[in-house]
Write an enzyme that holds these catalytic residues in place. Structure first.
Site, PDB file in Angstrom:
ATOM      1  N   HIS A 138       0.808  -1.071   0.330  1.00  0.00           N
ATOM      2  CA  HIS A 138       0.268   0.173   0.052  1.00  0.00           C
ATOM      3  C   HIS A 138       1.245   1.016  -0.119  1.00  0.00           C
ATOM      4  O   HIS A 138      -0.131   2.357   0.120  1.00  0.00           O
ATOM      5  CB  HIS A 138      -0.501  -0.355   1.476  1.00  0.00           C
ATOM      6  CG  HIS A 138      -0.356   0.107   2.504  1.00  0.00           C
ATOM      7  ND1 HIS A 138      -0.090  -1.024   2.934  1.00  0.00           N
ATOM      8  CD2 HIS A 138      -0.014   1.282   3.080  1.00  0.00           C
ATOM      9  CE1 HIS A 138       1.003  -0.500   3.798  1.00  0.00           C
ATOM     10  NE2 HIS A 138       0.697   0.901   4.095  1.00  0.00           N
TER      11      HIS A 138
HETATM   12  C1  UD1 Z   1      -2.172   5.054   6.227  1.00  0.00           C
HETATM   13  C2  UD1 Z   1      -0.849   6.021   6.000  1.00  0.00           C
HETATM   14  C3  UD1 Z   1       0.150   5.382   6.652  1.00  0.00           C
HETATM   15  C4  UD1 Z   1      -0.271   3.333   7.381  1.00  0.00           C
HETATM   16  C5  UD1 Z   1      -1.776   3.366   6.019  1.00  0.00           C
HETATM   17  C6  UD1 Z   1      -2.266   1.402   6.750  1.00  0.00           C
HETATM   18  C7  UD1 Z   1      -0.869   8.211   6.049  1.00  0.00           C
HETATM   19  C8  UD1 Z   1      -0.207   9.582   5.888  1.00  0.00           C
HETATM   20  N1  UD1 Z   1      -0.625   7.102   6.526  1.00  0.00           N
HETATM   21  O1  UD1 Z   1      -2.386   4.975   4.423  1.00  0.00           O
HETATM   22  O2  UD1 Z   1       0.943   5.499   7.558  1.00  0.00           O
HETATM   23  O3  UD1 Z   1       0.527   2.937   6.804  1.00  0.00           O
HETATM   24  O4  UD1 Z   1      -2.766   4.038   6.162  1.00  0.00           O
HETATM   25  O5  UD1 Z   1      -2.923   1.347   6.048  1.00  0.00           O
HETATM   26  O6  UD1 Z   1      -1.510   8.576   7.535  1.00  0.00           O
HETATM   27  N2  UD1 Z   1      -9.650   4.556   1.505  1.00  0.00           N
HETATM   28  C9  UD1 Z   1     -10.733   4.367   1.174  1.00  0.00           C
HETATM   29  N3  UD1 Z   1     -11.167   3.127   2.700  1.00  0.00           N
HETATM   30  C10 UD1 Z   1     -10.359   3.316   3.363  1.00  0.00           C
HETATM   31  C11 UD1 Z   1      -9.589   4.245   3.657  1.00  0.00           C
HETATM   32  C12 UD1 Z   1      -9.203   4.911   2.796  1.00  0.00           C
HETATM   33  O7  UD1 Z   1     -11.024   3.230   0.330  1.00  0.00           O
HETATM   34  O8  UD1 Z   1     -11.293   3.035   4.355  1.00  0.00           O
HETATM   35  C13 UD1 Z   1      -8.703   4.618  -0.026  1.00  0.00           C
HETATM   36  C14 UD1 Z   1      -9.366   6.005  -0.197  1.00  0.00           C
HETATM   37  O9  UD1 Z   1      -9.255   6.101  -1.574  1.00  0.00           O
HETATM   38  C15 UD1 Z   1      -8.050   6.983   0.166  1.00  0.00           C
HETATM   39  C16 UD1 Z   1      -6.978   5.545  -0.060  1.00  0.00           C
HETATM   40  O10 UD1 Z   1      -7.314   4.701   0.622  1.00  0.00           O
HETATM   41  O11 UD1 Z   1      -8.215   8.026  -0.440  1.00  0.00           O
HETATM   42  C17 UD1 Z   1      -5.887   5.926   0.922  1.00  0.00           C
HETATM   43  O12 UD1 Z   1      -6.510   6.196   2.381  1.00  0.00           O
HETATM   44  P1  UD1 Z   1      -5.332   7.163   3.498  1.00  0.00           P
HETATM   45  O13 UD1 Z   1      -5.559   6.769   4.733  1.00  0.00           O
HETATM   46  O14 UD1 Z   1      -5.107   8.050   2.552  1.00  0.00           O
HETATM   47  O15 UD1 Z   1      -3.852   6.139   2.749  1.00  0.00           O
HETATM   48  P2  UD1 Z   1      -3.107   5.441   3.700  1.00  0.00           P
HETATM   49  O16 UD1 Z   1      -3.092   4.645   2.271  1.00  0.00           O
HETATM   50  O17 UD1 Z   1      -3.852   3.959   3.961  1.00  0.00           O
HETATM   51  N1  UDP Z   2      -3.286  -6.478   8.131  1.00  0.00           N
HETATM   52  C1  UDP Z   2      -4.460  -7.083   8.504  1.00  0.00           C
HETATM   53  N2  UDP Z   2      -5.606  -7.325   7.855  1.00  0.00           N
HETATM   54  C2  UDP Z   2      -4.471  -6.950   6.127  1.00  0.00           C
HETATM   55  C3  UDP Z   2      -3.785  -6.698   6.243  1.00  0.00           C
HETATM   56  C4  UDP Z   2      -3.229  -6.267   7.276  1.00  0.00           C
HETATM   57  O1  UDP Z   2      -4.919  -7.342   9.659  1.00  0.00           O
HETATM   58  O2  UDP Z   2      -5.549  -7.308   4.826  1.00  0.00           O
HETATM   59  C5  UDP Z   2      -2.609  -5.531  10.112  1.00  0.00           C
HETATM   60  C6  UDP Z   2      -0.917  -6.692   9.569  1.00  0.00           C
HETATM   61  O3  UDP Z   2      -1.451  -6.655  11.684  1.00  0.00           O
HETATM   62  C7  UDP Z   2      -0.849  -5.432  10.083  1.00  0.00           C
HETATM   63  C8  UDP Z   2      -1.434  -4.211  10.757  1.00  0.00           C
HETATM   64  O4  UDP Z   2      -2.438  -4.380  10.183  1.00  0.00           O
HETATM   65  O5  UDP Z   2       0.311  -5.690  11.099  1.00  0.00           O
HETATM   66  C9  UDP Z   2      -0.826  -3.178  10.412  1.00  0.00           C
HETATM   67  O6  UDP Z   2      -1.627  -2.344   9.021  1.00  0.00           O
HETATM   68  P1  UDP Z   2      -0.514  -1.932   7.395  1.00  0.00           P
HETATM   69  O7  UDP Z   2       0.056  -2.788   6.662  1.00  0.00           O
HETATM   70  O8  UDP Z   2      -2.258  -1.550   6.993  1.00  0.00           O
HETATM   71  O9  UDP Z   2      -0.117  -0.590   8.484  1.00  0.00           O
HETATM   72  P2  UDP Z   2       1.284   0.277   8.126  1.00  0.00           P
HETATM   73  O10 UDP Z   2       2.004  -0.707   9.534  1.00  0.00           O
HETATM   74  O11 UDP Z   2       2.430  -0.419   6.893  1.00  0.00           O
HETATM   75  O12 UDP Z   2       1.154   1.272   8.198  1.00  0.00           O
END
Ligand code: UD1
Ligand code: UDP
Length: 393
Positions: free
Chosen positions: A219
């Site tokens: 991601h």
């Molecule tokens: C965010 C965090 C990242 C973390 C990740 C974990 C920041 C800067 N980024 O990134 O550090 O590793 O979460 O997963 O805080 N979206 C949906 N449904 C949701 C949430 C998001 O569809 O419930 C889509 C939207 O299109 C959104 C995109 O995902 O624009 C990105 O979501 P966002 O929360 O901005 O960043 P992440 O990539 O999830």
């Molecule tokens: N995870 C989960 N379901 C998924 C993918 C990830 O429960 O489909 C959990 C997993 O335990 C991981 C945690 O989400 O350690 C962290 O989330 P993510 O990778 O989104 O964020 P990051 O740690 O990179 O910030």
């Protein structure tokens, strides 16, 4: 809390602690601490959800899995650019603090809410504590690195997971009394849920054979936001799936881009590839526990696989969690070295690693003890002895 001085005993309001969660990786960091603090008679916890992640399987599924109650306050910020998201959290959280001022704000990890709530608290002169402090990738193109640097620069209490984090803080001139090494809170979640993870049955539901598949999660914007790197990754994964079946719970950011770049259909039809919705914590960890290896750019997955002794190939040029390489099972790979790294592991050449110190399932209790030590909370009282008044008795 009770405070005795010169023969007089003051029974004061319990310490009010705000616990901030925003996105998927926060929920498993907040849950063990919520449960630990909730059981303490000297504090009361307000659980806040900023609303950054909102899909059921990115948010509510984790509250259900981890036994968290509905948040006391939901800020409903949703998706947006970094500035929009950070600013909206700040606006909403400042209002919440002015309406009901906490005595301590606990932020976790490195998402936008971490820095946003730390800024709000610091400017209102409310003590802020950062759980998972001191990690550094030294890559300032990662939004999380900016969030870590700013949060650690302004927080009052820094709880670190590993010696490298302590070293980073020391090198940045942070006074040693400001930080305490408490270990890795993610491991507390795993240990709390271990039995349910083992019993989940997700591997069987997906028809996966133990140790004969890989789990993939991606991601990071650097991997998934642009057509060229994402296409190269999809080609690699498609090729690899002929040697080792892949199960890939697809993050919404990644799904959106796979669809936008016309890659979804071919990847989902590739032999050996199973694309699934993002999974709840228990089902996801059931897949990880049975995997031959993982391919990821997640921070949390690097740590979980080190703890479990499962090989982890991290598609990044840096990691803020170097202990997963030096002591654990992690290695950094690029799209061009991924295939050979997988082959090496399948041929039995893999790091075995060990569990880092204090990654033991007791981090939440160390955090609670540190709060008591730092904020001078008296030894626990029987709950009924706590009188919620600021008056002397
Ligand atoms: C965010 C965090 C990242 C973390 C990740 C974990 C920041 C800067 N980024 O990134 O550090 O590793 O979460 O997963 O805080 N979206 C949906 N449904 C949701 C949430 C998001 O569809 O419930 C889509 C939207 O299109 C959104 C995109 O995902 O624009 C990105 O979501 P966002 O929360 O901005 O960043 P992440 O990539 O999830
Ligand atoms: N995870 C989960 N379901 C998924 C993918 C990830 O429960 O489909 C959990 C997993 O335990 C991981 C945690 O989400 O350690 C962290 O989330 P993510 O990778 O989104 O964020 P990051 O740690 O990179 O910030």
């Amino acid at each position: 809390m009770r405070f005795e001085t010169e023969g007089r005993c003051f029974v004061m309001q319990r310490l009010r602690i705000d616990l901030i969660a925003a996105a998927r990786p926060n929920f498993m960091k907040v849950a063990p601490l919520f449960h630990e603090l909730h059981a303490q008679p000297w504090c009361e916890v307000r659980l806040l959800h900023t609303g950054q992640h909102y899909d059921h399987n990115m948010s509510k599924a984790f509250f259900d899995d981890l036994g968290l109650p509905s948040p006391d306050l939901h800020l409903g910020v949703g998706s947006g650019s970094h500035a929009v998201q950070t600013a909206n959290v700040m606006l909403a959280y400042e209002t919440a603090c002015l309406a009901e001022r906490p005595d301590l704000i606990v932020v976790v990890g490195d998402v936008n809410a971490t820095v946003a709530c730390a800024l709000v608290g610091t400017k209102l002169h409310i003590p802020v504590a950062h759980l998972e402090a001191g990690l550094r990738s030294r890559d300032r193109r990662m939004p999380e690195e900016i969030n870590r640097l700013v949060t650690d620069a302004i927080a009052d209490i820094l709880w670190t997971p590993s010696p490298d984090a302590d070293e980073n803080l020391t090198a940045e001139g942070v006074a040693p009394e400001k930080f305490t090494r408490v270990g890795n809170i993610m491991i507390d979640s795993y240990e709390l849920m271990r039995e349910r993870i083992e019993a989940s049955g997700e591997r069987q539901r997906l028809g996966l054979k133990n140790h004969e598949y890989a789990v993939v999660t991606l991601h990071r914007p650097s991997n998934v936001d642009e057509r060229e790197p994402l296409t190269a990754l999809v080609n690699q994964l498609t090729d690899m799936a002929s040697r080792l079946p892949l199960v890939f719970p697809v993050h919404p950011r990644t799904r959106k881009n796979l669809e936008a770049f016309g890659l979804w259909a071919s990847l989902s039809k590739a032999p050996g590839v199973q694309l699934v919705e993002p999974l709840g914590y228990v089902d996801f960890m059931n897949l990880v526990c049975g995997a031959r290896l993982t391919i990821t750019d997640s921070g949390g997955v690097q740590e979980e696989t080190t703890y479990l002794g499962i090989p982890c190939l991290t598609l990044r040029t840096t990691t803020e969690r170097p202990i997963t390489i030096t002591e654990g099972t992690n290695q950094l790979v690029t799209v061009s070295t991924l295939g050979s790294a997988v082959d090496q592991i399948l041929a039995g050449h893999e790091a075995h690693g060990r569990k880092p110190e204090l990654w033991d399932g007791h981090t939440a209790s160390r955090v609670a003890a540190d709060i008591r030590r730092r904020l001078c909370v008296e030894p626990p009282l029987a709950a009924e002895a706590v009188v919620e008044s600021g008056a002397a008795v």
